[in-house]
Design a protein around this motif. Structure first.
Motif, short mmCIF file in Angstrom:
data_model
loop_
_atom_site.label_atom_id
_atom_site.label_comp_id
_atom_site.label_asym_id
_atom_site.label_seq_id
_atom_site.Cartn_x
_atom_site.Cartn_y
_atom_site.Cartn_z
N PHE A 241 46.58 35.99 41.56
CA PHE A 241 45.18 35.74 41.89
C PHE A 241 44.60 34.62 41.03
O PHE A 241 43.86 33.76 41.50
CB PHE A 241 44.38 37.03 41.67
CG PHE A 241 42.91 36.90 41.86
CD1 PHE A 241 42.36 36.85 43.13
CD2 PHE A 241 42.05 36.84 40.77
CE1 PHE A 241 40.99 36.74 43.31
CE2 PHE A 241 40.68 36.72 40.94
CZ PHE A 241 40.15 36.68 42.22
N GLU A 272 46.70 40.02 38.93
CA GLU A 272 46.74 40.55 40.29
C GLU A 272 45.35 41.10 40.56
O GLU A 272 44.86 41.96 39.81
CB GLU A 272 47.75 41.69 40.40
CG GLU A 272 49.17 41.29 40.04
CD GLU A 272 49.67 40.17 40.93
OE1 GLU A 272 49.66 40.32 42.16
OE2 GLU A 272 50.06 39.12 40.37
N SER A 273 44.71 40.62 41.63
CA SER A 273 43.37 41.11 41.93
C SER A 273 43.04 40.76 43.37
O SER A 273 43.57 39.80 43.94
CB SER A 273 42.35 40.47 40.99
OG SER A 273 41.03 40.83 41.36
N GLU A 274 42.12 41.54 43.95
CA GLU A 274 41.65 41.23 45.30
C GLU A 274 40.40 40.38 45.23
O GLU A 274 40.23 39.43 45.97
CB GLU A 274 41.32 42.53 46.06
CG GLU A 274 42.55 43.34 46.50
CD GLU A 274 43.47 42.55 47.41
OE1 GLU A 274 42.97 41.84 48.30
OE2 GLU A 274 44.70 42.62 47.20
N ASP A 275 39.50 40.76 44.33
CA ASP A 275 38.15 40.20 44.37
C ASP A 275 37.58 39.95 42.97
O ASP A 275 36.38 39.75 42.81
CB ASP A 275 37.22 41.16 45.11
CG ASP A 275 37.27 42.55 44.49
OD1 ASP A 275 37.92 42.71 43.42
OD2 ASP A 275 36.67 43.48 45.05
#
Lengths: 321, 321
Positions: A241, A272-275
């Protein structure tokens, strides 16, 4: 002002472009507006949006703050030239380094960068162009994090109760303020940005000033700039990310040519991340971690130690500052 | 003085014990001698050697400097009680913390710890016991690293041209000075030390003062003491050469209960090495790294970030200070 988010699912990019273009045109009238392009997805989308609405009456500048990454100014200017958008580079290094002299607290650093952008650089540009309008890519997350007191984003002005016209002599137009990153990326794609730009990993406003713990000097920025180049090159293929290098202020003992060398430490983070609201460290292979360390200690003068972040967000944050 | 190393291959422990015992007896005569036991393999071996030579005429003290690990004093004293060697605990915390107040440079910290040991604590003990003799576990590597200018070891006095009798009022006997760690471990085994002691991982003299970057205060030592307990417990089964926690002075942004928390960072190091001259970071599994981070950020007040060292020696060193 209550602000309703427009999610990426709810966004109709063509209709949004039309609506925001009309708003910009009607605000600016027959005059000109200015905006600063950093090459991040937010300012890139705003540049395209403003250019569609105003054509050559939008004056776009790349502010060389001295805090940008290696080769960044020329690369971004060339990309926009290919899109038919002229961008002028402004050397504002002295203004930023003067404002950052002796400042070590992260919030005071953000404040120094913010103040230099708004009170000096944008005020000069608005005056030079004879306009009262500055276009800016403020997004929903910037507002939210600032209001929640997590981290003051550099581009938040009116939401903190500051009237920019009174304070700085111009008005700020923020067409992206209801959107988060995924929606802005979708918008950027529709606006014709190349994939490199609409998919660009975040690199928040204070730029490399937010990657230096302790005082931000030209020398210390150069150190973290070189480490950043290495980290971005080596981790580009991880699909992570976000990844970054941080120069610590703490010195640690090292050894060079058999002698003690009280040197610098670089911390590497890869997420590591979505948002960006939560995240965990990427489980990079040790071969790659050691290769990173080797390249940084070989190629970045003064660095004798490299660490890797192993704490998730929360209780850590994505960046250290 | 030219000093010839006796390697572990060349060492005849029984003959060595006899020879050094005779030297100690003949130096001390019918009087007494004192020594400080930290529980490391060097001072443990010297305590046994001196005790064999002098019996109750060797007065052994555990100096509670305030810089030792959790429960360390009582544990070590109990182990020696089982060996028939009485050890008295001396509370010298104020002397050490006073000497360390405001000191941030690592070499000055070592100097402050050294000075407190020699000029205050040992001088007091020698005077109290009416002796001119202090036994000390200085080893070959301590001398070598100090002379090479890599790191001043806290126990090096005469090799730097200081006459301790003139300076402090007592003479220092150093029976282990020709030995490195492997030979001292073999000697310790022959002297009847339990395996826990003769195999003990190194924990150099300035103790937790060498694990705190920046000023050494009782509060900051308590923080690194708790992190050290966690690291030593979680990494005990790795078989690594050495593992440690370091408290940084730099603060980093964290997030607790949705709010910004400008907190502390702990760096963890874990080493593969034969002899500490070179080393590489242990390739710990990420499950274990994340468990370490979780325990430290949960249990050590104020810590929001944990990093893991990924640089080998050289150009790093085993410890950070």
């Amino acid at each position: 002002m209550t602000l309703e988010e427009i999610s990426v699912q709810d966004l109709n990019p063509e209709a949004f472009i039309k609506e925001k273009g009309d708003e910009i045109s009607s605000a600016v009238g027959q005059g000109v507006a200015v905006n600063a392009l950093s090459g991040g997805v937010d300012s890139s989308a705003v540049t395209m949006l403003g250019h569609r609405a105003l054509g050559e009456r939008l004056k776009t500048y790349f502010i060389d703050s001295g805090l940008m990454r290696e080769g960044e100014a020329d690369h971004i200017i060339a990309l926009f030239e290919d899109l038919g958008v002229p961008v002028e580079k402004i050397n504002a290094q002295n203004a930023f380094f003067d404002a950052l002299k002796g400042v070590v607290d992260p919030e005071e650093k953000r404040e120094a960068v913010t103040h230099t952008f708004y009170a000096i650089v944008f005020a000069d540009l608005a005056k030079r162009c004879g306009t009262k309008y500055v276009l800016q890519g403020t997004n929903y997350t910037d507002v939210e994090e600032t209001v929640a007191g997590i981290k003051r984003q550099h581009n938040i002005i009116e939401q903190l109760g500051i009237d920019p016209e009174e304070q700085y002599g111009y008005r700020i137009l923020e067409p992206l303020i209801a959107l988060r990153k995924p929606a802005i990326r979708a918008l950027g794609k529709t606006l014709g940005l190349p994939e490199e730009l609409y998919r660009r990993p975040p690199f928040p406003g204070p730029a490399l000033a937010a990657r230096v713990i302790g005082e931000v000097t030209p020398e210390r920025v150069e150190t973290v700039r070189r480490a950043t180049s290495i980290v971005e090159e080596k981790l580009a293929d991880t699909g992570a990310f976000q990844y970054l290098a941080i120069l610590h202020q703490d010195r640690v003992t090292g050894i060079r040519d058999g002698k003690r060398d009280y040197g610098l430490q670089i911390e590497v983070r890869c997420w590591e991340s979505e948002d960006a609201k939560t995240g965990s460290p990427t489980r990079l292979p040790f071969d790659l971690l050691e290769e990173l360390s080797q390249s940084i200690t070989d190629q970045v003068s003064g660095v004798v130690s490299v660490t890797y972040n192993i704490t998730g967000k929360p209780p850590s944050t994505i960046e250290a500052l």
